[in-house]
Design an enzyme around this catalytic site. Structure first.
Site, mmCIF file in Angstrom:
data_model
loop_
_atom_site.group_PDB
_atom_site.id
_atom_site.type_symbol
_atom_site.label_atom_id
_atom_site.label_comp_id
_atom_site.label_asym_id
_atom_site.label_seq_id
_atom_site.Cartn_x
_atom_site.Cartn_y
_atom_site.Cartn_z
ATOM 1 N N GLY A 178 8.337 -7.296 -10.931
ATOM 2 C CA GLY A 178 7.573 -6.417 -11.559
ATOM 3 C C GLY A 178 6.275 -5.920 -11.985
ATOM 4 N N ILE A 180 5.553 -2.998 -10.253
ATOM 5 C CA ILE A 180 6.113 -2.079 -8.762
ATOM 6 C C ILE A 180 7.352 -1.839 -8.362
ATOM 7 C CG2 ILE A 180 5.813 -2.666 -6.447
ATOM 8 C CD1 ILE A 180 2.492 -3.229 -6.753
ATOM 9 N N ILE A 262 7.176 -4.119 1.181
ATOM 10 C CA ILE A 262 5.759 -3.940 0.448
ATOM 11 C C ILE A 262 5.063 -4.196 -0.113
ATOM 12 C CG2 ILE A 262 6.484 -1.202 0.411
ATOM 13 C CD1 ILE A 262 7.011 -1.875 -2.750
ATOM 14 N N ALA A 263 5.368 -5.986 -0.055
ATOM 15 C CA ALA A 263 4.542 -6.907 -0.686
ATOM 16 C C ALA A 263 3.662 -7.703 -0.090
ATOM 17 C CB ALA A 263 5.520 -8.057 -1.415
ATOM 18 N N ARG A 264 4.078 -8.435 1.007
ATOM 19 C CA ARG A 264 3.061 -9.002 2.025
ATOM 20 C C ARG A 264 4.462 -9.893 3.113
ATOM 21 N NH1 ARG A 264 -0.478 -7.059 -0.627
ATOM 22 N NH2 ARG A 264 -2.431 -7.955 -1.108
ATOM 23 N N GLU A 293 -1.519 -9.495 8.873
ATOM 24 C CA GLU A 293 -2.007 -8.300 9.376
ATOM 25 C C GLU A 293 -3.275 -7.996 8.850
ATOM 26 O OE1 GLU A 293 -1.091 -5.042 5.668
ATOM 27 O OE2 GLU A 293 0.115 -7.256 4.695
ATOM 28 N N HIS A 313 -0.554 -0.505 5.678
ATOM 29 C CA HIS A 313 -0.713 -1.007 4.041
ATOM 30 C C HIS A 313 -0.870 0.212 3.481
ATOM 31 C CE1 HIS A 313 -1.863 -4.628 1.780
ATOM 32 N NE2 HIS A 313 -1.172 -3.350 1.411
HETATM 33 C C1 OXD Z 1 -2.519 -5.078 -2.616
HETATM 34 C C2 OXD Z 1 -3.314 -3.701 -2.710
HETATM 35 O O1 OXD Z 1 -3.433 -6.652 -2.981
HETATM 36 O O2 OXD Z 1 -2.616 -2.669 -2.384
HETATM 37 O O3 OXD Z 1 -2.007 -5.181 -1.949
HETATM 38 O O4 OXD Z 1 -3.392 -3.481 -4.306
#
Ligand code: OXD
Length: 352
Positions: A178, A180, A262-264, A293, A313
């Site tokens: 996507g 990112i 870098i996502a979840r 987290e 994050h």
């Molecule tokens: C997120 C952001 O939702 O950083 O992780 O915007």
């Protein structure tokens, strides 16, 4: 059309408030910046409160004032963390926009799956800093810089263990091409890497986004992992992507893979990750996110492993912001007032 009430909840600047007001004279802003902090502090885990609200100051308001503002709002602008009971308390609410990117931010709120349109800033966050985080992590492990901490701590070099590799001509698999992921692809391609990637769906015959030499649907993820030395997880967290990087995915990876998320956190099965580390499958792992987290510190076995870098994050943090979440909100506000469909609406079924 008569006036529409826009409730502004996050602590945005006066300039942002003015930009929203400038969209249309029918916009009636209810300036509730920081009003709900008291409720966020009471309803989110202490870990999230300390990390995201900290000691920031907020205006004192009564519950009655806050409920009154919610009762008439048709539109709300929110930040992170969001209110958990916005839907229930705002009966006239039609649309909510969040300044962050992740749809999963609403999972524990009553907006999830509700009749309210919810839009995110997906694709409009600080993409370049996130891409730099990925490339920096790749280079960190490729050059063996993580080993210098070991040597520094014990005041003794073990130069033979560094075993540096060059990233040029190596393959990177971007999981989730996507907004990112595409930025990651451009930067890695500029560093001379061969970029392949997955998307939930790939339209046949569509041109490849810049940087990519191959893009496949997520069905072929394991094939792509098998031809990559570096992996960047950039996809949204949904039902489909929970534990996408699990035992089978690690088994498909080459020995010596560098993995960055870098996502979840929930996209990676952390037990499977620990197993892959124990087996010596991975050269290094950089996690800007981890499971839970928002509630607790990272799993100690990960934090204690010298091959794992964990950051709180921060991959989108930067001195030069390119965040365009307010821009999208203003554009969508014009669309809303004209009765046109909004951009970046969460599809509850799809999960983002
Ligand atoms: C997120 C952001 O939702 O950083 O992780 O915007």
């Amino acid at each position: 059309m008569e006036s529409v009430e826009v409730l502004v909840i996050p602590q945005v600047s006066d300039e942002v408030l003015q930009r929203i007001q400038n969209v249309d004279c029918r916009v009636k802003i209810v300036d509730a910046r920081g009003w709900f902090d008291v409720e966020l502090r009471a309803t989110w885990p202490q870990w999230t409160v300390d990390r995201y609200l900290g000691a920031r100051k907020s205006p004192a308001t009564s519950l009655e004032e806050r409920n009154h503002a919610l009762a008439s709002a048709q539109i709300a602008l929110t930040g992170w963390p969001p209110l958990k009971d916005l839907r229930a308390r705002a009966p006239r609410l039609k649309w909510v926009h969040e300044l962050p990117a992740g749809a999963s931010n609403f999972l524990n709120t009553d907006l999830w799956g509700s009749d309210v349109l919810v839009t995110t800033s997906r694709g409009l966050t600080n993409r370049r800093p996130m891409a730099e985080y990925v490339l920096a992590s790749f280079l960190h492990f490729a050059r063996g810089l993580h080993l210098s901490y070991r040597d520094q701590k014990r005041h003794r070099f073990d130069h033979q263990t560094y075993d540096p590799v060059i990233v040029r001509d190596k393959t990177v698999c971007v999981v989730g091409a996507g907004g990112i992921g595409q930025e990651v692809a451009k930067l890695c391609a500029a560093a001379g890497m061969r970029v392949v990637g997955t998307r939930r769906q790939v339209a046949s015959g569509a041109p490849l986004p810049p940087g990519f030499v191959r893009l496949e649907s997520s069905r072929l993820l394991h094939d792509l992992l098998g031809e990559s030395e570096f992996v960047a997880v950039c996809c949204p967290w949904t039902k489909e992507t929970t534990h996408l990087i699990g035992r089978a995915a690690f088994a498909a990876m080459k020995t010596g893979t560098v993995l960055v998320n870098i996502a979840r956190g929930e996209i990676i099965d952390e037990e499977a990750l620990l197993h892959a580390l124990a087996e010596g499958k991975l050269r290094g792992v950089a996690l800007d996110v981890y499971v839970g987290e928002f509630e607790h510190p990272p799993e100690s076995r990960l934090w204690d492993d010298g091959r794992v870098v964990i950051t709180p994050h921060v991959s989108a943090a930067t001195d030069v912001s390119e965040h365009r979440g307010v821009m999208l909100f203003c554009e969508n506000l014009t669309r809303y007032l004209e009765g046109l469909p909004l951009e970046n609406v969460i599809d509850w079924e799809r999960g983002y």
